[in-house]
Design a protein around this motif. Sequence first.
Motif, PDB file in Angstrom:
ATOM      1  N   UNK A  38       0.858  -1.184   0.000  1.00  0.00           N
ATOM      2  CA  UNK A  38       0.000   0.000   0.000  1.00  0.00           C
ATOM      3  C   UNK A  38       0.901   1.243   0.000  1.00  0.00           C
ATOM      4  N   UNK A  39       1.378   1.613  -1.177  1.00  0.00           N
ATOM      5  CA  UNK A  39       2.338   2.712  -1.306  1.00  0.00           C
ATOM      6  C   UNK A  39       1.882   4.012  -0.633  1.00  0.00           C
ATOM      7  N   UNK A  40       0.604   4.427  -0.748  1.00  0.00           N
ATOM      8  CA  UNK A  40       0.204   5.709  -0.148  1.00  0.00           C
ATOM      9  C   UNK A  40       0.423   5.806   1.356  1.00  0.00           C
ATOM     10  N   UNK A  41       0.429   4.656   2.061  1.00  0.00           N
ATOM     11  CA  UNK A  41       0.644   4.706   3.505  1.00  0.00           C
ATOM     12  C   UNK A  41       2.081   4.375   3.903  1.00  0.00           C
ATOM     13  N   UNK A  42       2.932   4.088   2.912  1.00  0.00           N
ATOM     14  CA  UNK A  42       4.347   3.832   3.211  1.00  0.00           C
ATOM     15  C   UNK A  42       5.079   5.119   3.591  1.00  0.00           C
ATOM     16  N   UNK A  43       4.435   6.275   3.394  1.00  0.00           N
ATOM     17  CA  UNK A  43       5.044   7.573   3.736  1.00  0.00           C
ATOM     18  C   UNK A  43       5.376   7.674   5.220  1.00  0.00           C
ATOM     19  N   UNK A  44       4.762   6.820   6.044  1.00  0.00           N
ATOM     20  CA  UNK A  44       5.017   6.880   7.497  1.00  0.00           C
ATOM     21  C   UNK A  44       6.136   5.949   7.942  1.00  0.00           C
ATOM     22  N   UNK A  45       6.665   5.146   7.034  1.00  0.00           N
ATOM     23  CA  UNK A  45       7.763   4.259   7.409  1.00  0.00           C
ATOM     24  C   UNK A  45       9.032   5.033   7.768  1.00  0.00           C
ATOM     25  N   UNK A  46       9.439   6.049   6.993  1.00  0.00           N
ATOM     26  CA  UNK A  46      10.680   6.764   7.322  1.00  0.00           C
ATOM     27  C   UNK A  46      10.691   7.408   8.703  1.00  0.00           C
TER      28      UNK A  46
END
Length: 389
Positions: A38-46
């Motif tokens: 789910x690329x759109x929610x991967x923004x919180x991984x960093x």
Amino acid sequence: MTKVLVLGGGFAGVEAAIYLRKNELDVTLVSDRDFFYIYPTSIWIPTGDATLEDVAVPLDELAFAHGFKLIVDPVTALEPKEKKVTLESGRTLEGYDYIVVAMGQDKMQHPGMEHTLSICGKPEEATELFNRLDALVRKGSGKLAFGFGGNPKDSSAVRGGPAFEVLFNVHDFLKKKGVRDKFELTFFAPMEKPGQKMGEKALVMMDRMFSMTDIKKKVGSKITEFVEDGILFEDGEKIESDLTMFISAGTGHTILKESGLPLSEAGFVVTNEYNEVEDFDGIYAIGDSASLMGPEWRAKQGHVAEVMARNVAYNIFQNQQNIDSKESYMEHLNILCVMDTGNGAAFVYRSSKGGKMIPLPVVGHWMKKGWGWYCRNSKLGKIPRLPGM
């Protein structure tokens, strides 16, 4: 029973497999990895607010929930006239009535790309961004650069939104850690007006956000090279950086370039508005693999890919019933996203009537979090799908 082969396990491919199965067709999905990301929610991984496991849905669970067959094995060759696919293992797939190409896209390459990490690249890169940022926070200071590139041959293949999201999330993360004043943040892009697709009003608001958050901006000059400690530009300027996140623009998938399918100048599969590859019976292309028709501001987004997927499922089923009825994706072309900032978000919408960007303090962040939960659980069939989603 009609047999359909879906190539790709991303938004387009998974949606196609789900909706083809709703029409009780025999569906096999081929993917180069064993999870739907789910690329759109991967923004919180960093920033450590999510892990890879949080934004990955096992494909075998999706296959079980919807009844499609799954093969995890990268495609190495596609022969569309023969409807033949060769996999990395050497296995050959033949005998399908239809093939739906949803293999995504490759990334444009720049000198020194090994010195960058992307939030839209391999999922492991998002985790490495977290590790590198965490190390700099423990060190106590650093220079961070976030940007994206363009494809002069296809303006739809640019992904700028996630770069803005990670940038503002990192700003919020550092602020909460109490070390924001120890870090220099810079946004960069080669175009004069990055984010212009969102509309002029959105550009004004973005500049205001940069000013309010003390984020520097470098735009309008071509990137010549990425180096270990920064980015070099055609105008001779250099941005110094301890950590560079860069989202390269998309270009056609290598396998498709060698397939004999009709391709755009940028290497994407040319289709009609029903996602049919004309003169190739039973071959469809959707999502990032397809050349997107429409206005200059059009953009390859997940919701457009899913519209294409649902349409193709409908069109294949109608074709099998000898019914002359087809669905087009053209009326669904728009830019739609909730751009997260860590402590809030902005609702971004663009259509043929213009664009708007509406601030959503606090609640916007939780709206996007809620969408991530909805995406995972609705795909798995645990909750009902909302109309049009």
